[in-house]
Write a protein that holds these residues in place. Structure first.
Motif, short mmCIF file in Angstrom:
data_model
loop_
_atom_site.label_atom_id
_atom_site.label_comp_id
_atom_site.label_asym_id
_atom_site.label_seq_id
_atom_site.Cartn_x
_atom_site.Cartn_y
_atom_site.Cartn_z
N GLY A 91 0.81 -1.21 0.00
CA GLY A 91 0.00 0.00 0.00
C GLY A 91 0.85 1.26 0.00
N GLU A 92 0.44 2.23 0.80
CA GLU A 92 1.14 3.50 0.95
C GLU A 92 1.96 3.47 2.24
OE1 GLU A 92 2.83 6.86 1.54
OE2 GLU A 92 1.86 6.58 -0.41
N ALA A 93 3.25 3.70 2.13
CA ALA A 93 4.16 3.56 3.27
C ALA A 93 3.81 4.47 4.44
CB ALA A 93 5.59 3.83 2.83
N LEU A 94 3.22 5.64 4.15
CA LEU A 94 2.95 6.61 5.21
C LEU A 94 1.58 6.43 5.85
CD1 LEU A 94 4.42 9.85 3.58
CD2 LEU A 94 5.55 8.12 4.99
N LEU A 95 0.85 5.39 5.47
CA LEU A 95 -0.49 5.18 6.01
C LEU A 95 -0.55 3.83 6.72
CD1 LEU A 95 -3.28 6.59 6.01
CD2 LEU A 95 -3.87 5.22 4.01
N PHE A 96 -0.56 3.87 8.05
CA PHE A 96 -0.67 2.68 8.90
C PHE A 96 0.48 1.68 8.66
CE2 PHE A 96 -5.27 3.83 8.11
CZ PHE A 96 -5.39 4.56 9.27
N GLY A 97 1.65 2.18 8.32
CA GLY A 97 2.77 1.29 8.04
C GLY A 97 3.95 1.46 8.99
N ARG A 98 3.75 2.15 10.10
CA ARG A 98 4.81 2.40 11.08
C ARG A 98 5.97 3.20 10.52
NH1 ARG A 98 5.37 -2.65 15.32
NH2 ARG A 98 3.15 -2.85 15.79
N ALA A 99 5.70 3.92 9.45
CA ALA A 99 6.76 4.72 8.84
C ALA A 99 7.28 5.78 9.80
CB ALA A 99 6.26 5.37 7.55
N GLY A 100 6.39 6.36 10.59
CA GLY A 100 6.81 7.40 11.53
C GLY A 100 7.88 6.90 12.49
N GLU A 101 7.69 5.70 13.03
CA GLU A 101 8.67 5.12 13.95
C GLU A 101 10.00 4.89 13.24
OE1 GLU A 101 6.99 1.59 15.81
OE2 GLU A 101 4.99 2.39 15.37
N GLU A 102 9.91 4.39 12.01
CA GLU A 102 11.13 4.06 11.27
C GLU A 102 11.90 5.31 10.86
OE1 GLU A 102 9.24 -0.10 9.53
OE2 GLU A 102 9.68 1.54 8.15
N ILE A 103 11.18 6.34 10.42
CA ILE A 103 11.84 7.59 10.04
C ILE A 103 12.57 8.19 11.23
CG2 ILE A 103 11.42 9.98 9.31
CD1 ILE A 103 9.05 8.85 7.64
N ALA A 104 11.91 8.23 12.37
CA ALA A 104 12.54 8.81 13.57
C ALA A 104 13.77 8.01 13.98
CB ALA A 104 11.53 8.85 14.71
N ASP A 105 13.67 6.69 13.94
CA ASP A 105 14.79 5.83 14.33
C ASP A 105 15.98 6.02 13.39
OD1 ASP A 105 15.79 3.46 15.96
OD2 ASP A 105 15.88 2.61 13.94
N LEU A 106 15.73 6.09 12.10
CA LEU A 106 16.80 6.25 11.13
C LEU A 106 17.45 7.63 11.23
CD1 LEU A 106 15.00 4.50 8.14
CD2 LEU A 106 17.03 3.63 9.34
N ARG A 107 16.66 8.65 11.45
CA ARG A 107 17.22 9.99 11.60
C ARG A 107 18.12 10.08 12.83
NH1 ARG A 107 11.84 13.58 10.07
NH2 ARG A 107 12.11 13.51 7.79
N ARG A 108 17.69 9.43 13.92
CA ARG A 108 18.53 9.44 15.13
C ARG A 108 19.88 8.78 14.86
NH1 ARG A 108 13.54 8.34 17.85
NH2 ARG A 108 13.95 6.10 17.68
N ALA A 109 19.88 7.79 13.96
CA ALA A 109 21.12 7.08 13.63
C ALA A 109 21.92 7.78 12.53
CB ALA A 109 20.79 5.65 13.20
N GLY A 110 21.44 8.93 12.06
CA GLY A 110 22.15 9.67 11.04
C GLY A 110 22.06 9.03 9.66
N ILE A 111 20.95 8.37 9.38
CA ILE A 111 20.78 7.66 8.11
C ILE A 111 19.79 8.42 7.22
CG2 ILE A 111 19.95 5.51 7.04
CD1 ILE A 111 20.84 4.08 9.64
N GLU A 112 20.18 8.64 5.99
CA GLU A 112 19.30 9.32 5.03
C GLU A 112 18.08 8.46 4.75
OE1 GLU A 112 19.26 10.71 0.32
OE2 GLU A 112 21.13 9.99 1.24
N VAL A 113 16.92 9.11 4.72
CA VAL A 113 15.67 8.41 4.46
C VAL A 113 15.01 9.01 3.22
CG1 VAL A 113 13.42 7.72 5.35
CG2 VAL A 113 15.33 8.03 6.93
#
Length: 269
Positions: A91-113
């Protein structure tokens, strides 16, 4: 913070058929070094990522799933090695796909998303039914909602019903009788409703009904997950919704036309 050399693409794989992928998604898959493939995404996506190591990270309600924390560790690990990780979500990654958690986790690790949008199953379901979710003669908008929250509580169904928007309900099949009962406290039992299973795929099945009988019709037709529940007056615009059983039977007996969908009648794509 020092940025790592690798990156992660959160890729919206669409509701099923590969021809619903965007060109941008296809290009990202072609460049992938690692493909983390969600259980609801088409397994044939791997054929579009010829150079990628494919790791299946299934997540489905009611089934044994890959822990979210483990998926996030995989993304960080491979990106830290300088690799391009594609996390393909149904489906759409930003809709009910836990993308918010993953984006925040990757940004904390200094990883480009990178985020690649796609078609959500709610839109694919509406397309299969041939209806507009925001038909201006029937509603003023559409509300996408999950049937249960992170703590397993539920939305305020009375407040949602009072909006008079089309309701596109995700992850609600296991509790559809309860959801319909709660909505019926505010909405009329005659409110048009539908369920579309495997929306946007070759296995798509659709059922037209009304709020008061939807749960019974779904059970009788053997519908299950993954499916989207659509409720609201706009759904009444689906072709064949207003036909009654007697007129359809007459058509069938005369072989005058193929059977069309009825209230409470399930049919395949």
């Amino acid at each position: 913070m020092t940025m790592v050399s690798g990156k992660v693409t959160l890729l919206s794989a669409g509701p099923g058929d590969l021809d619903l992928l965007t060109i941008r998604a296809a290009k990202a898959l072609e460049r992938a070094d690692v493909l983390l493939l969600d259980d609801l995404a088409n397994a044939q996506l791997a054929t579009l990522a010829p150079n990628a190591r494919v790791i299946r990270v299934g997540k489905r309600g009611g089934c044994k799933s890959t822990p979210q924390a483990f998926i996030q560790r995989l993304m960080r690990r491979y990106a830290a090695k300088g690799l391009h990780v594609v996390r393909a979500k149904g489906g759409e990654a930003l809709l009910f796909g836990r993308a918010g958690e993953e984006i925040a986790d990757l940004r904390r690790a200094g990883i480009e998303v990178e985020i690649v949008n796609g078609i959500s199953s709610g839109f694919a379901a509406a397309a299969g039914l041939g209806v507009s979710l925001t038909h201006r003669e029937h509603c003023q908008g559409v509300t996408f909602v999950t049937a249960h929250l992170q703590d397993d509580s539920e939305p305020d169904w009375a407040a949602l019903a009072a909006t008079r928007t089309t309701l596109a309900i995700y992850m609600g099949m296991s509790r559809i009788a309860h959801v319909c009962a709660r909505l019926a406290e505010t909405l009329a039992p005659s409110t048009p409703a539908a369920v579309v299973q495997w929306a946007g795929s070759a296995s798509e099945r659709r059922l037209l009904s009304r709020l008061g009988s939807l749960a019974d019709d779904v059970a009788a037709a053997g519908f299950g997950s993954p499916a989207v529940i659509l409720i609201g007056d706009a759904i009444g615009a689906a072709e064949g919704f207003a036909l009654d059983a007697s007129s359809a039977s007459a058509q069938d007996d005369a072989n005058a036309a193929p059977r069309r969908p009825l209230d409470g009648y399930a049919y395949a794509a």
